[in-house]
Structure formats: structure tokens, C-alpha cells
Design a protein around this motif. Structure first.
Motif, PDB file in Angstrom:
ATOM      1  N   GLU A  19       1.808   6.933  -6.687  1.00 46.47           N
ATOM      2  CA  GLU A  19       0.817   7.954  -7.023  1.00 46.47           C
ATOM      3  C   GLU A  19       1.358   9.355  -6.746  1.00 46.47           C
ATOM      4  O   GLU A  19       1.187  10.264  -7.563  1.00 46.47           O
ATOM      5  CB  GLU A  19      -0.473   7.733  -6.230  1.00 46.47           C
ATOM      6  CG  GLU A  19      -1.258   6.526  -6.665  1.00 46.47           C
ATOM      7  CD  GLU A  19      -2.463   6.254  -5.778  1.00 46.47           C
ATOM      8  OE1 GLU A  19      -2.794   7.116  -4.926  1.00 46.47           O
ATOM      9  OE2 GLU A  19      -3.065   5.192  -5.928  1.00 46.47           O
ATOM     10  N   LYS A  20       2.015   9.519  -5.600  1.00 51.37           N
ATOM     11  CA  LYS A  20       2.592  10.827  -5.248  1.00 51.37           C
ATOM     12  C   LYS A  20       3.687  11.218  -6.240  1.00 51.37           C
ATOM     13  O   LYS A  20       3.816  12.383  -6.607  1.00 51.37           O
ATOM     14  CB  LYS A  20       3.157  10.806  -3.823  1.00 51.37           C
ATOM     15  CG  LYS A  20       2.141  10.558  -2.741  1.00 51.37           C
ATOM     16  CD  LYS A  20       1.190  11.709  -2.609  1.00 51.37           C
ATOM     17  CE  LYS A  20       0.237  11.449  -1.465  1.00 51.37           C
ATOM     18  NZ  LYS A  20      -0.793  12.460  -1.366  1.00 51.37           N
TER      19      LYS A  20
ATOM     20  N   TYR B 170       3.691  15.372 -12.694  1.00 49.79           N
ATOM     21  CA  TYR B 170       2.725  16.217 -13.398  1.00 49.79           C
ATOM     22  C   TYR B 170       2.862  17.674 -12.958  1.00 49.79           C
ATOM     23  O   TYR B 170       2.823  18.583 -13.793  1.00 49.79           O
ATOM     24  CB  TYR B 170       1.292  15.732 -13.137  1.00 49.79           C
ATOM     25  CG  TYR B 170       0.255  16.720 -13.588  1.00 49.79           C
ATOM     26  CD1 TYR B 170       0.007  16.931 -14.942  1.00 49.79           C
ATOM     27  CD2 TYR B 170      -0.464  17.475 -12.661  1.00 49.79           C
ATOM     28  CE1 TYR B 170      -0.927  17.843 -15.359  1.00 49.79           C
ATOM     29  CE2 TYR B 170      -1.405  18.395 -13.075  1.00 49.79           C
ATOM     30  CZ  TYR B 170      -1.637  18.587 -14.419  1.00 49.79           C
ATOM     31  OH  TYR B 170      -2.556  19.505 -14.832  1.00 49.79           O
ATOM     32  N   LEU B 171       3.035  17.898 -11.659  1.00 44.49           N
ATOM     33  CA  LEU B 171       3.125  19.270 -11.163  1.00 44.49           C
ATOM     34  C   LEU B 171       4.374  19.989 -11.658  1.00 44.49           C
ATOM     35  O   LEU B 171       4.388  21.215 -11.738  1.00 44.49           O
ATOM     36  CB  LEU B 171       3.081  19.284  -9.629  1.00 44.49           C
ATOM     37  CG  LEU B 171       1.748  18.876  -9.006  1.00 44.49           C
ATOM     38  CD1 LEU B 171       1.876  18.783  -7.495  1.00 44.49           C
ATOM     39  CD2 LEU B 171       0.643  19.851  -9.391  1.00 44.49           C
ATOM     40  N   GLU B 172       5.402  19.239 -11.987  1.00 44.79           N
ATOM     41  CA  GLU B 172       6.646  19.849 -12.453  1.00 44.79           C
ATOM     42  C   GLU B 172       6.695  20.062 -13.963  1.00 44.79           C
ATOM     43  O   GLU B 172       7.643  20.657 -14.463  1.00 44.79           O
ATOM     44  CB  GLU B 172       7.835  18.998 -12.020  1.00 44.79           C
ATOM     45  CG  GLU B 172       8.072  19.023 -10.524  1.00 44.79           C
ATOM     46  CD  GLU B 172       9.208  18.140 -10.079  1.00 44.79           C
ATOM     47  OE1 GLU B 172       9.607  17.234 -10.845  1.00 44.79           O
ATOM     48  OE2 GLU B 172       9.705  18.332  -8.958  1.00 44.79           O
ATOM     49  N   THR B 173       5.683  19.615 -14.706  1.00 49.56           N
ATOM     50  CA  THR B 173       5.705  19.783 -16.161  1.00 49.56           C
ATOM     51  C   THR B 173       5.443  21.240 -16.533  1.00 49.56           C
ATOM     52  O   THR B 173       4.706  21.952 -15.855  1.00 49.56           O
ATOM     53  CB  THR B 173       4.647  18.901 -16.850  1.00 49.56           C
ATOM     54  OG1 THR B 173       3.359  19.267 -16.370  1.00 49.56           O
ATOM     55  CG2 THR B 173       4.908  17.422 -16.602  1.00 49.56           C
ATOM     56  N   THR B 174       6.056  21.684 -17.626  1.00 54.55           N
ATOM     57  CA  THR B 174       5.868  23.071 -18.082  1.00 54.55           C
ATOM     58  C   THR B 174       4.442  23.297 -18.575  1.00 54.55           C
ATOM     59  O   THR B 174       3.914  24.400 -18.440  1.00 54.55           O
ATOM     60  CB  THR B 174       6.863  23.420 -19.203  1.00 54.55           C
ATOM     61  OG1 THR B 174       6.722  22.470 -20.261  1.00 54.55           O
ATOM     62  CG2 THR B 174       8.292  23.378 -18.697  1.00 54.55           C
TER      63      THR B 174
ATOM     64  N   ALA C 177       0.833  -1.203   0.000  1.00 57.76           N
ATOM     65  CA  ALA C 177       0.000   0.000   0.000  1.00 57.76           C
ATOM     66  C   ALA C 177       0.872   1.260   0.000  1.00 57.76           C
ATOM     67  O   ALA C 177       0.573   2.231  -0.706  1.00 57.76           O
ATOM     68  CB  ALA C 177      -0.929  -0.007   1.204  1.00 57.76           C
ATOM     69  N   ALA C 178       1.947   1.236   0.769  1.00 60.38           N
ATOM     70  CA  ALA C 178       2.852   2.384   0.815  1.00 60.38           C
ATOM     71  C   ALA C 178       3.541   2.590  -0.534  1.00 60.38           C
ATOM     72  O   ALA C 178       3.709   3.721  -0.981  1.00 60.38           O
ATOM     73  CB  ALA C 178       3.890   2.192   1.917  1.00 60.38           C
ATOM     74  N   LYS C 179       3.932   1.498  -1.187  1.00 63.18           N
ATOM     75  CA  LYS C 179       4.556   1.615  -2.514  1.00 63.18           C
ATOM     76  C   LYS C 179       3.585   2.209  -3.517  1.00 63.18           C
ATOM     77  O   LYS C 179       3.962   3.056  -4.331  1.00 63.18           O
ATOM     78  CB  LYS C 179       5.015   0.238  -3.013  1.00 63.18           C
ATOM     79  CG  LYS C 179       6.358  -0.183  -2.551  1.00 63.18           C
ATOM     80  CD  LYS C 179       6.751  -1.502  -3.205  1.00 63.18           C
ATOM     81  CE  LYS C 179       8.106  -1.968  -2.739  1.00 63.18           C
ATOM     82  NZ  LYS C 179       8.498  -3.232  -3.364  1.00 63.18           N
ATOM     83  N   GLU C 180       2.334   1.768  -3.453  1.00 66.51           N
ATOM     84  CA  GLU C 180       1.323   2.282  -4.375  1.00 66.51           C
ATOM     85  C   GLU C 180       1.080   3.770  -4.128  1.00 66.51           C
ATOM     86  O   GLU C 180       1.008   4.561  -5.073  1.00 66.51           O
ATOM     87  CB  GLU C 180       0.022   1.499  -4.185  1.00 66.51           C
ATOM     88  CG  GLU C 180      -1.033   1.823  -5.205  1.00 66.51           C
ATOM     89  CD  GLU C 180      -2.247   0.935  -5.048  1.00 66.51           C
ATOM     90  OE1 GLU C 180      -3.357   1.502  -5.033  1.00 66.51           O
ATOM     91  OE2 GLU C 180      -2.090  -0.291  -4.943  1.00 66.51           O
TER      92      GLU C 180
END
Length: 118
Positions: A62-63, A69-73, A55-58
Motif C-alpha cells: 500500500e505504501k 502515486y505521489l511521484e506521478t507528474t 500484514a507487513a507485506k500488505e
């Protein structure tokens, strides 16, 4: 003739030997049962820890995807356009509004944004 004396099967030596063997076997079975019980408890704990790790790996995956995604231009440009009404040179912006009151407000804002003829 002298008769040979038959050995008594219930003499004290035989009884003590049988009791010793019985208690020894009981002791071994008791220890085996304890060992199997402890082993089962440990295996259950291991299974729980493995489930938590999965569960922690999953969640970590996801994070990581969210961070990527948040770092994409593209995302940064999209957020800048949405929050600051910025656009690239030559880019046209279309705004879709579902509510009629918002449509009127957006149309009024668009008319004000258009260059007024002199």
C-alpha cells in the motif's frame, strides 16, 4: 515321582522387570507429550510470525502504491493547480462549490480575475 516345581509368577525379579518396563514406557510417553507440546507452541509462533509478515507485506505494498502515486507528474500538476491556482496555457478551470455562500465568494473572485473593459 518327583513333582516339578512351578515357577512363582510373583517373584521379585518379575516384579522389578515389570516396574522397570512400566517406568520406561511412562518416561517415553512423558517425553513424547513434552515434545508434542513444544512443537505445538513453536508452530503457533510460526503462524503468528507468518501473519505479521503478511500484514507487513500488505502495508508495504500500500505504501509503495501511495509513493508511486505521489511521484506521478499528474499528481504534482494537480497539487500545484489546487494549492497555487496554476494552470497550463489554454487550460480552463472549473470550480464546483456546493455551499451558496462559497458560490457567491467564488463568483466574486472570478469577476475580479476577469479582465475589466476599459
Amino acid at each position: 515321582m518327583r513333582m516339578m516345581r512351578q515357577q512363582n509368577t510373583y517373584n521379585s525379579r518379575n516384579i522389578f522387570s515389570l516396574l522397570f518396563i512400566f517406568f520406561f514406557i511412562f518416561f517415553l510417553l512423558y517425553n513424547l507429550a513434552n515434545f508434542l507440546h513444544e512443537s505445538q507452541k513453536i508452530n503457533n509462533e510460526i503462524d503468528q510470525i507468518r501473519a505479521q509478515n503478511a500484514a507487513a507485506k500488505e502495508e508495504l505494498q500500500e505504501k509503495k502504491q501511495q509513493l508511486d502515486y505521489l511521484e506521478t507528474t499528474q499528481r504534482v500538476d494537480k497539487e500545484a493547480k489546487m494549492q497555487m491556482s496554476k494552470k497550463l496555457p489554454g487550460e480552463k478551470v472549473l470550480v464546483f462549490v456546493g455551499d451558496e455562500n462559497f458560490q457567491r465568494a467564488a463568483l466574486g473572485a472570478a469577476k475580479l480575475a476577469l479582465p475589466q473593459p476599459l
